[in-house]
Each structure stands twice: as structure tokens, then as C-alpha cells.
Design an enzyme around this catalytic site. Structure first.
Site, mmCIF file in Angstrom:
data_model
loop_
_atom_site.group_PDB
_atom_site.id
_atom_site.type_symbol
_atom_site.label_atom_id
_atom_site.label_comp_id
_atom_site.label_asym_id
_atom_site.label_seq_id
_atom_site.Cartn_x
_atom_site.Cartn_y
_atom_site.Cartn_z
ATOM 1 N N LYS A 1 -0.193 6.282 4.745
ATOM 2 C CA LYS A 1 -0.061 7.727 4.527
ATOM 3 C C LYS A 1 0.115 8.466 5.843
ATOM 4 O O LYS A 1 0.938 9.373 5.950
ATOM 5 C CB LYS A 1 -1.284 8.285 3.783
ATOM 6 N N LYS B 1 4.417 0.602 -6.088
ATOM 7 C CA LYS B 1 3.447 0.830 -7.154
ATOM 8 C C LYS B 1 3.659 2.212 -7.766
ATOM 9 O O LYS B 1 4.111 3.142 -7.080
ATOM 10 C CB LYS B 1 2.016 0.664 -6.636
ATOM 11 N N LYS C 1 0.904 8.715 -7.960
ATOM 12 C CA LYS C 1 0.975 10.161 -8.186
ATOM 13 C C LYS C 1 1.855 10.848 -7.148
ATOM 14 O O LYS C 1 2.400 11.905 -7.397
ATOM 15 C CB LYS C 1 -0.425 10.781 -8.105
#
Ligand code: TYM
Length: 332
Positions: A112, A195, A198
Site C-alpha cells: 500500500k 485478489k 475493496k
């Protein structure tokens, strides 16, 4: 009975299919033989910016989806993380026994931070795994049912529990991750090498639990498949088809072999139509029930208050014990 603890972030309006089959469905199943506690980690959600206009509502919606999916509010407490201040308290103690290098090795943080750039990454994102360890250790948890992407965070949690116990005396149960085979990683329908997440760039590869049946069917029917025509499970060469088979199997409880046999000689399109029907059958009622529950926010808030009170009964003595073991002067 063994204590089970887990949660899913309220960072979107809906949970997605990966959250459901990778985690929430197992939470439901584990209620029968364990003492389960589930929570909504809203403090984790703010490690990336959240709109104050939406946070409370998304937190309620997540709770509503827990119930709709089958968490039984009469037997299983569930609560909101920010309602139990002990989470923040224990997180600090654990942060101070975590190495900087150890924290920086967390792949979720690295990924991230690399994507967002260091200037746009909060220190909260760095501290996230220690808060997660606090969540788990506060409840003297035996088992933590999660998806594959949380494995490293669970390893850190175990290390911190063992380290604390060794350094300051027996304080925490050392928990175990409960990660189930193939369903522990569901992939994006449009990009089956990533994957389902969200935070994916495009909505079309994500199945939201609250998608209406039409949208749900459409997303499945336009899922990316692979070269060739044969329907078989082969993660490497047929990631798209394999993902659809995993989802099919998890929603029906049937084995992948059984489904492959049913579709032998048929085309990808047939598999998608079949899966769309299954998904609408299973997820449709969860969606409807969620919307019903959302009609009575006062009842939801009442259940969350009961959950938070029960949670504090366990969390407060754990924090007191951790303070004592670390040698803090007790307040008089
Ligand atoms: P979160 O909110 O990202 O996801 C909730 C659960 O869903 C699983 N999951 C998946 N499983 C299969 N396939 C996928 N594509 C997929 N995407 C997500 C996750 O592994 C997770 O089990 N850090 C946690 C929340 C958390 C927590 C905790 C969990 C905070 N404190 C303490 C357990 C115990 C998270 O971000 O999950």
C-alpha cells in the site's frame, strides 16, 4: 469452548464476496462449537482516509451484513472497535515491543505504501498490524478465522504475544490463524491474478454482497475467462475459470470435481449462467435481510451496545493485566 475472534473493515458500503466466503461464512459456521466474538474494526478503516459522512452508516451496514449472513445476535456478541477504548490502549503497548524493521516487513503495508507513496501514507497504516494484534490478544483468543491475506498479520500477533509473555510474564493466549484452503483467496472477476479487494480500481470485478440480483448476474456473466474451452480447475493456466469454480463450490458446498463433472463438454458461458443463478440464490436473501435490518438502526445500535459492554468485560482486565506486567504505576 475455544474462543474465536475476527472482524471485517467498514471501509465500503458493502462487504464483498471474498470477505463472505473467505471469512464471514466461516464465522457463522464456527458459532456452533466455539465462543465467538466478532467486531467491526472502524479504527482500522481510518488508516486510509474515510469520509466522515459515511463512516457511521458503513459501520452499521457492516453489522447488518453480519446478522444477515447468519451471526446470531442472541448468542454471539459483536461490537464496534471504537466503542471499546481498550483496543487503542493495548495497541500502544504492543507497538512499543514491535521492531521498526519487523513492522516494515509487513507486505500489506509495503504494497500500500508503495502504491500511495510515502507522503500519502499515514503512520496509522504502519501501526495497523499492532492494532490488529491488540484486537486479538485483548480477548485471549484461540482461533482467528481470516483469509489468506491476513496470514502475516497473524504471525506477527503470535510473535508479539510470545514476546510479551516471555519478557513480562504470562499475559496473553497465543492465537492461531484459521485459514481455509482455496476459498481463503477469491480473485477479482476481471483480473483473476489479483485478489478481490475493496480498493480495486474497477467495480466490475468485485461482487458486493449488496449488489442487486441483476448487477450480480451481469458481473458474473462478464467475468474474464481463459484461453481454450475446457472447464477444469487449473490455477496456473486457467485462473479465471478456477476462480469461478472455487466460488461455485463455496456457495453450494459441492466439491469442485463434482461441478467440473456437471459441466463436462459444456462451454464457459454455461458455467457462468449456472454460477450466476447460484450466487443470486445465496446472496439475494442476505441482501434483502441486510436492507430490512437497516430499517431499524435503533435496534442495531442496541445490539452493538450490548456487544461492546460484553467485550469490555473481557478487554478491561486484559489491559489491566498487561499494564501491571509491564510495571506501570497503578492509578489510585
Ligand atoms: P478485511 O476487512 O480486509 O477483510 C475481512 C476478511 O475477509 C478476508 N478477505 C478475503 N478472503 C478471501 N478472498 C479475498 N479476496 C478476501 N479479501 C478479504 C480477509 O482476510 C479478512 O479475514 N485486518 C483485517 C481486519 C481486522 C481483523 C482484526 C481481523 C482488524 N483486526 C482482528 C481479524 C482479527 C482486514 O483488513 O480484513
Amino acid at each position: 469452548a475455544p474462543r474465536v475472534f475476527s472482524g471485517a473493515q467498514p471501509s465500503a458500503d458493502s462487504l464483498h464476496l471474498g470477505n463472505y466466503v473467505g471469512a464471514v461464512r466461516n464465522w457463522v459456521d464456527m458459532q456452533a462449537e466455539n465462543e465467538c466474538i466478532y467486531f467491526i474494526p472502524d479504527l482500522h478503516a481510518i488508516t486510509v482516509p474515510q469520509d466522515p459522512e459515511h463512516l457511521a452508516e458503513r459501520t452499521r451496514k457492516t453489522a447488518a451484513q453480519y446478522i444477515a449472513a447468519g451471526i446470531d445476535p442472541t448468542t454471539t456478541p459483536f461490537f464496534v472497535q471504537s466503542h471499546v477504548p481498550e483496543h487503542s490502549q493495548l495497541a500502544w503497548l504492543l507497538t512499543c515491543i514491535t521492531g521498526d524493521g519487523e513492522a516494515r516487513r509487513m507486505t500489506q503495508f509495503k504494497d500500500k505504501a508503495a502504491k500511495q507513496g510515502s507522503e500519502n501514507t499515514s503512520a496509522g497504516l504502519y501501526a495497523y498490524p499492532m492494532l490488529m494484534a491488540a484486537d486479538i490478544l485483548l480477548y485471549q483468543t484461540d482461533q482467528v478465522p481470516v483469509g489468506e491475506d491476513q496470514r502475516q498479520h497473524l504471525e506477527l500477533t503470535r510473535n508479539l504475544a510470545q514476546r510479551f509473555n516471555a519478557r513480562f510474564g504470562e499475559t496473553f493466549v497465543v492465537p492461531e490463524a484459521k485459514i481455509l484452503g482455496d476459498t481463503a483467496k477469491i480473485y477479482d472477476l476481471q483480473n483473476p491474478s489479483a485478489k478481490m479487494s475493496k480498493s480495486a480500481a474497477s467495480e466490475s470485478g468485485i461482487i458486493w454482497l449488496l449488489d442487486d440480483p441483476k448487477k450480480l448476474a451481469k458481473k458474473i456473466k462478464s467475468a474474464v475467462t481463459d484461453d481454450g474451452t475446457e472447464i477444469r480447475f487449473d490455477r496456473e493456466n486457467k485462473p479465471g475459470v478456477s476462480n469461478l469454480l472455487t466460488i461455485y463450490s463455496s456457495l453450494t458446498g459441492r466439491s469442485v470435481e463434482d461441478i467440473v463433472a456437471e459441466y463436462e463438454g459444456k462451454m464457459y458461458g454455461h458455467l457462468k449462467v449456472g454460477l450466476a443463478d447460484v450466487a443470486v440464490d445465496v446472496l439475494g436473501p442476505i441482501r434483502e435481510r441486510t436492507l430490512e435490518i437497516m430499517d431499524d438502526p435503533a435496534e442495531l445500535d442496541r445490539l452493538l451496545a450490548i456487544g461492546a459492554a460484553k467485550a469490555r468485560e473481557i478487554a478491561a482486565p486484559t489491559v489491566a493485566s498487561a499494564y501491571e506486567h509491564m510495571g506501570f504505576l497503578a492509578p489510585r
